[in-house]
Design a protein around this motif. Structure first.
Motif, PDB file in Angstrom:
ATOM      1  N   MET A   1      40.672  52.302  47.603  1.00  0.00           N
ATOM      2  CA  MET A   1      41.195  52.857  46.422  1.00  0.00           C
ATOM      3  C   MET A   1      42.487  51.839  45.728  1.00  0.00           C
ATOM      4  N   ALA A   2      43.417  51.679  46.520  1.00  0.00           N
ATOM      5  CA  ALA A   2      44.569  51.075  45.728  1.00  0.00           C
ATOM      6  C   ALA A   2      44.324  49.607  45.946  1.00  0.00           C
ATOM      7  N   THR A   3      43.360  48.776  46.492  1.00  0.00           N
ATOM      8  CA  THR A   3      43.186  47.661  46.348  1.00  0.00           C
ATOM      9  C   THR A   3      42.205  47.309  45.407  1.00  0.00           C
ATOM     10  N   ASP A   4      41.655  48.219  44.616  1.00  0.00           N
ATOM     11  CA  ASP A   4      41.149  47.761  43.375  1.00  0.00           C
ATOM     12  C   ASP A   4      41.344  46.711  42.695  1.00  0.00           C
ATOM     13  N   MET A   5      40.861  45.553  42.461  1.00  0.00           N
ATOM     14  CA  MET A   5      41.474  44.252  41.983  1.00  0.00           C
ATOM     15  C   MET A   5      42.049  44.588  40.515  1.00  0.00           C
ATOM     16  N   VAL A   6      41.084  45.094  39.725  1.00  0.00           N
ATOM     17  CA  VAL A   6      41.381  45.132  38.391  1.00  0.00           C
ATOM     18  C   VAL A   6      42.635  45.863  38.073  1.00  0.00           C
ATOM     19  N   THR A   7      43.091  46.992  38.969  1.00  0.00           N
ATOM     20  CA  THR A   7      44.060  47.953  38.440  1.00  0.00           C
ATOM     21  C   THR A   7      45.447  47.508  39.431  1.00  0.00           C
ATOM     22  N   SER A   8      45.459  46.766  40.187  1.00  0.00           N
ATOM     23  CA  SER A   8      46.411  46.382  40.890  1.00  0.00           C
ATOM     24  C   SER A   8      47.102  45.000  40.776  1.00  0.00           C
ATOM     25  N   PRO A   9      48.238  44.665  41.073  1.00  0.00           N
ATOM     26  CA  PRO A   9      48.866  43.472  40.540  1.00  0.00           C
ATOM     27  C   PRO A   9      48.252  42.272  41.036  1.00  0.00           C
TER      28      PRO A   9
END
Lengths: 304, 440
Positions: free
Chosen positions: A236-244
């Motif tokens: 979840m945290a590694t979702d490209m669109v929503t992480s830096p």
């Protein structure tokens, strides 16, 4: 050579083989071991919820793209991934229609209203999950033990009644995809090997939780494996669109997720804080990108 | 051997096997040459001949006109039939001297030096200038200008660039293997010209034969040969300096500011030839390759030879060609007119079949950040693209658009097939235009 028609375009003239679709299908493939484990532990409920959620996500995406008069791009695989992620984050006993509702919210409220793929600030699957938790608090926190559809139990994070090896293999109550550390690690290795997962986010996230668990005298193994941390940190945290998008930013993001999770778990009134930790850091992502711009080559160097 | 690396970069299919074992073949001069007076970065050379003039091989036909310029010489003997604009590889019409070859190769008297290393620094520089030598790696920057850095800077290192990181190209590799002695001699001459004490020759690790040959000859001359990571753009000037010396060229600055002069191996070879024989730069080695060419080859080609002659000499096309590129696939220029002539800066002619030429519809950016990860000057291409698309030029500049080296790694790696580099180029053009308006 006369009459030859030549293509004119600017350089570069060759492209890497990887595509958005391949990346999304890789994530879906990496979720397969997790789904298989969930099906082994929780039986038909795993198939029922993940299939319902994935179909509802793709259906909602197609519907809203049609309403927005955009090309139907569900073959890019992004809605499939969102649907699978949401489905695997649900408790096994949840009614099917709630999963469908969650997937609809994830795609429509979490993604399409912002402009579709690439434009959503928050992880769509977690938006769907957050709305489900707020709407159906009881059903979303009712767990069944593996291999039975027997009664409600708390997750090991709360009950504290499971052996370490049970936590690792996943024979404990919990949401479908979160119980088996083994399956999640397998999926993580697939993602990492295919260059789809940046190690900084999961390492920063999990590392922070480990450090604070030690500092505050918590059982590190329970904090790591007892809840949804591993599933969230890897998928979840590694979702490209929503992480830096900056390397330093990904450290900040992972560590920030860890800090918020620790605060919620140790001092909050909720048993688990994964969803909110990641959603809050999603909100900070644009700022993190701005504050962690890489130093450009040749800037800040002196003449000889 | 320690492998020198740098941050960023990509691994495209190198496809060097087509030509890496093909010895350099001399391509006969064509019946007519078209020699553009702008083959280099900087101002055009001024024509010194007119229609009807007889010219000799090696005769100066264009004179360097400006501080940054290079003279141009005839690559054949014969008669000038026109001095007029002709299509060039940059897609524009460029003032060119058209010469009918009389086939005699009657040469102007050339004065070489039997032991050029005895030449003084000033003599080397003047010979390089007179020979019209430019950087043969592709950018074609006048070498004599590079040999005269601002006086405040002491050049410590001559860094010879033998990386040849562009896929398909093997001309530099063949030069290093077949003309090893001249490459070493050229390096020493260039080092002497700028007073550099140390010479480092950097070669991508995929050319072990070239490394071995250079090392065998370098040992006795205090020249170090180093192996570079096999990664594009290892041969970018800034990346090369960072990888080999650990230094960074200041943003908007020059390598001379950090005591470094970088020259391509073929430029060194041309320098050695010019100093030893007095022969100006009228020919170069280039690679003809790609899946669309029948017999991929390395050729020694006279400047001014039409592309179509070179392609024919390599057996012509295989089926329908999709793209013909001057240079390599990462930074080369696509061509539409095969009458354009080979100039000093053409390191290769690449023919890609229709199958290899893919056109993509850009998809939405998924913020995968691969462009950020591969950028060898540490930019955020996706941000500059966004600002350029929205006309926010000051933001694009703030994010370093002007530092872009246009290597194309960002566009290459993008899984959404976005035209990142195109938009950065747009931003650069607009930023320069805005600066020009402000100062005028």
């Amino acid at each position: 050579m006369e009459g030859t028609r030549l293509v004119l375009s600017p350089s570069p003239h060759v492209r890497d083989e990887d595509t958005t679709q391949k990346i999304m299908l890789t994530v879906a493939a990496a979720l397969v071991p997790v789904w298989a484990a969930a099906t082994y532990f929780f039986g038909f409920d795993s198939i029922r919820l993940v299939v319902a959620s994935a179909l509802a996500a793709m259906g909602s995406e197609a519907l809203f793209l049609a309403l927005r008069r955009k090309p139907i791009t569900i073959s890019d695989g992004s809605a499939l991934v969102t649907g699978m992620l949401l489905g695997l984050s649900l408790p096994p006993s949840l009614p099917t229609w709630m999963a469908v509702f969650g997937a609809f919210v994830a795609i429509v409220v979490g993604k399409q209203v912002f402009g579709g793929l690439g434009y959503n600030p928050f992880n769509p699957a977690l938006v769907g999950r957050a709305v489900l938790v707020a709407s159906f608090a009881t059903q979303m926190t009712t767990w069944t033990a593996p291999f039975t559809d027997a009664v409600t139990q708390a997750t090991p994070l709360v009950s504290g009644t499971a052996g370490y090896s049970e936590l690792f293999f996943g024979t404990v109550p919990g949401s479908l995809g979160e119980t088996s550390a083994l399956a999640i690690l397998l999926g993580g290795i697939i993602l990492f090997y295919r260059g789809v997962l940046d190690y900084r986010i999961p390492v920063g996230f999990i590392g922070t939780v480990v450090v604070f668990s030690l500092l505050f005298g918590q059982d590190v193994v329970y904090q790591l494996l007892g809840g949804s941390l591993l599933f969230g940190a890897v998928f979840m945290a590694t979702d490209m669109v929503t992480s830096p998008i900056t390397p330093v930013g990904r450290w900040v993001f992972g560590i920030g997720c860890g800090l918020i999770l620790v605060v919620i778990r140790f001092w909050g009134s909720l048993p688990e804080g994964l969803t909110y930790s990641i959603l809050l850091m999603n909100a900070l992502t644009p700022l993190i990108n701005r504050w962690t711009r890489p130093r450009i080559y040749g800037r800040g160097v002196k003449d000889a | 051997m320690k492998i020198r690396n740098f941050r960023g970069g990509v691994h495209p299919e190198y496809n060097k096997h087509f030509t890496s074992d093909k010895p350099i073949k001399v391509l006969p001069a064509p019946k007519q040459v078209v020699i553009p007076l702008t083959q280099h970065t900087g101002a055009a050379a001024e024509p010194t001949v007119a229609k009807g003039d007889a010219v000799l091989l090696g005769q100066e036909i264009g004179k360097a006109s400006h501080a940054v310029s290079a003279s141009v010489h005839s690559s054949v003997s014969g008669t000038v039939v026109a001095v007029e604009p002709r299509p060039a590889i940059n897609g524009r019409s460029v003032l060119s001297v058209v010469i009918d070859n009389d086939g005699r190769d009657a040469a102007e008297s050339m004065s070489g030096h039997h032991d050029p290393i005895q030449l003084s620094a000033e003599e080397i520089k003047s010979r390089v200038e007179a020979a019209g030598i430019v950087g043969l790696g592709g950018a074609a920057f006048p070498t004599s200008v590079k040999l005269n850095p601002p006086e405040d800077y002491k050049i410590e290192y001559l860094l010879l660039n033998g990386s040849e990181c562009e896929p398909y190209l093997t001309a530099d590799q063949r030069i290093m293997e077949e003309h090893t002695e001249d490459v070493i001699l050229g390096a020493k001459l260039l080092a002497k010209a700028v007073g550099a004490d140390k010479i480092v020759i950097a070669v991508e690790a995929n050319k072990p034969e070239a490394i071995k040959k250079l090392q065998a000859l370098a040992g006795s001359h205090q020249i170090e040969v180093v192996a570079l990571a096999i990664k594009y753009p290892a041969g970018g000037e800034k990346q090369l300096i960072k990888a080999v010396l650990g230094r960074e060229v200041p943003s908007h600055g020059l390598p001379s500011q950090i005591g470094v002069l970088v020259q391509n191996v073929q430029t060194a070879w041309a320098t050695a030839v010019a100093c030893r024989t007095g022969k100006p730069l009228i020919e170069r080695v280039l690679t003809v390759s790609g899946d669309g060419i029948k017999e991929p080859s390395n050729f020694l080609v006279r400047v001014g030879t039409p592309f179509k002659d070179v392609i024919e000499a390599a057996g012509g096309f295989v089926g329908e060609p999709g793209k013909v590129i001057a240079g390599g696939p990462m930074m080369g220029l696509a061509q539409f007119d095969l009458d354009v002539p080979v100039v000093k800066g053409v390191s290769g002619i690449l023919v890609l079949s229709n199958k290899m030429v893919k056109q993509y519809e850009p998809l939405p950016c998924i913020k995968c950040a691969r462009c950020v990860d591969v950028c060898p000057v540490y930019l955020m291409p996706v941000r500059i693209e966004l600002y350029a698309m929205n006309g926010m030029w000051d933001h694009a500049e703030d994010y370093g658009a002007m530092d872009c080296i246009e290597c194309g790694c960002c566009t290459y790696i993008c899984p959404s097939k976005r035209e990142l580099l195109d938009w950065i180029r747009v931003a650069k053009t607009e930023i320069v235009e805005a600066q020009r308006r402000q100062t005028s």
